[in-house]
Design an enzyme around this catalytic site. Structure first.
Site, mmCIF file in Angstrom:
data_model
loop_
_atom_site.group_PDB
_atom_site.id
_atom_site.type_symbol
_atom_site.label_atom_id
_atom_site.label_comp_id
_atom_site.label_asym_id
_atom_site.label_seq_id
_atom_site.Cartn_x
_atom_site.Cartn_y
_atom_site.Cartn_z
ATOM 1 N N CYS A 55 14.351 -57.048 8.017
ATOM 2 C CA CYS A 55 13.295 -57.271 6.774
ATOM 3 C C CYS A 55 13.034 -58.622 6.582
ATOM 4 O O CYS A 55 13.824 -59.459 6.351
ATOM 5 C CB CYS A 55 13.659 -56.740 5.623
ATOM 6 N N TYR A 187 1.660 -56.034 8.025
ATOM 7 C CA TYR A 187 1.941 -54.984 7.425
ATOM 8 C C TYR A 187 0.642 -54.323 7.181
ATOM 9 O O TYR A 187 0.486 -52.947 7.352
ATOM 10 C CB TYR A 187 2.741 -55.056 6.091
#
Length: 323
Positions: A55, A187
Site C-alpha cells: 500500500c 487509482y
C-alpha cells in the site's frame, strides 16, 4: 468494509455518476501533539503502526517513521499483502509479515472494531494505534507522516528534519499537487468506470509526471536541495509505477524509467539510507496488485544503478503546478 461493526464483502470501489473513482474519507483524525493538554502526547513505546508493504499510503508512513528516526520509538506490524474476502490479515508465517503484536487479532478489521465497535467505513492502512488508550489515533496517511516528522522531536531520536520550518508552506503545496494528480491519480485511472473518467485521470497523471520531470532537471528534490516530506510522499507511487500502475491500472503512455530525470531521481531516493529496506517488491507486485492473476514478467529495473544526482544543488524551492 465494516458497516456498523459488521463485515461486508459486497461493496465495490465507489465511483460517481460520471464513472470517476471517489476515494472514501478516512475516519480517525486525532493528532499526537507535543503539548501539555493534548490527549495524545508523544511518548516512546506508546504508539504502534499497522502497515501493508504493497500500500503506497502505508509505505509513506513507514518510510517517514524510518527516516525520522522513530523505529525504536514507534513499533510496527505488517499485514499480509494478499487480500481475499476477509480483508487485511495477519499471517506471521509468511515472509515479511508479522502477527498483531499489540492486540492479538487475526484481521485488521478487528483492530478497527476494538477502537469502535460500531465503526462504518473502509478498513485501510496505515493505522496509528495508541496502546495506552487502546484506540486508533489516526488512519490518514499524510497526517501520520506529518506527526512523525514534527511531534517527536523531544523524544531524543536522531532523524532527518523532513518538514523544516521555512519550507512547510511549499511542501504543503507540493503535497496537494501530487496527491490528486499522481498518488491518487493512478487509482483514479485504474478504477475509472467510463472512458471519459479514465482519460481525464490518466492525462492528469502524465501531465504531472512531465512537470516534475522538468523540475527535477535542475534540482535534486521536489522542494529544492533537501530531502523532505514531499519526496517521501511521491516515492511509494514512483517505486510501484512500472511494475504495477503501468499495466494493472492502465497508466501505460510510458514507463517511469523512460523519463530522463524522474528515473534517476527515483534511484537517488532508493539508494538513500532507509529507503530500500521499506521496499518489498514481492509484496507489492506478486502478492499485491496481481494476486491470483498472471504476474507480468517485466520490466527488469536496476534501482541500484548510478544516478549522478548528487551534483545538483539549489538554493531555492520549487513551485507547484497549481501556481
Amino acid at each position: 468494509m465494516l458497516v456498523e461493526g459488521e463485515w461486508r464483502t459486497d461493496v465495490e470501489p465507489s465511483t460517481d455518476e460520471d464513472g470517476a473513482y471517489d476515494r472514501a474519507e478516512t475516519s480517525f483524525r486525532d493528532w499526537i501533539r507535543d503539548a501539555p493538554d493534548a490527549r495524545f502526547q508523544p511518548e516512546a513505546g506508546r504508539y504502534h503502526l499497522y502497515i501493508a508493504r504493497n500500500c503506497p499510503w502505508a509505505h509513506g508512513a513507514a518510510l517517514t517513521r524510518r527516516l525520522a528516526g522513530l523505529t525504536d520509538t514507534i513499533t510496527m506490524d505488517i499485514v499480509d499483502p494478499w487480500r481475499e474476502d476477509e480483508g487485511w490479515e495477519f499471517t506471521p508465517e509468511k515472509d515479511g509479515c508479522t502477527p498483531d503484536m499489540v492486540n492479538g487479532r487475526a484481521y485488521l478489521r478487528d483492530v478497527y472494531t476494538t477502537a469502535d465497535p460500531a465503526y462504518t467505513g473502509r478498513v485501510s492502512v496505515p493505522v496509528l494505534w495508541d496502546k495506552q488508550e487502546a484506540t486508533i489515533v489516526n488512519n490518514e496517511s499524510i497526517e501520520i507522516m506529518r506527526m512523525f516528522a514534527t511531534e517527536f522531536d523531544e523524544i531524543g531520536h536522531e532523524g532527518r528534519d523532513l518538514y523544516p520550518v521555512g519550507y512547510r508552506e511549499e511542501i504543503d503545496r507540493i503535497l496537494d499537487d501530487i496527491y490528486d494528480s499522481v498518488n491518487n491519480g493512478v487509482y483514479r485511472a485504474g478504477f475509472a468506470d467510463t472512458q471519459a473518467a479514465y482519460d481525464e485521470a490518466v492525462t492528469d497523471v502524465f501531465d504531472a509526471l512531465d512537470h516534475w520531470n522538468e523540475v527535477l532537471a535542475d534540482q535534486r528534490y521536489l522542494a529544492g536541495d533537501r530531502l523532505m516530506l514531499a519526496d517521501l510522499r511521491l516515492f511509494p507511487t514512483l517505486i510501484q509505477f512500472d511494475h504495477c500502475y503501468h499495466t494493472a491500472f492502465n497508466c501505460d503512455r510510458q514507463y517511469l524509467h523512460q523519463y530522463e530525470h524522474l528515473w534517476p531521481y527515483l534511484r537517488d531516493l532508493y539508494q538513500t539510507p532507509g529507503f530500500e529496506e521499506t521496499v518489498l517488491l514481492k509484496h507489492i507486485k506478486n502478492e499485491g496488485y496481481y494476486q491470483g492473476e498472471i504476474t507480468p514478467i517485466g520490466p527488469d529495473l536496476d534501482f541500484g544503478a548510478p544516478h549522478d544526482r548528487d551534483r545538483l544543488t539549489s538554493g531555492s524551492v520549487a513551485t507547484s503546478r497549481a501556481e
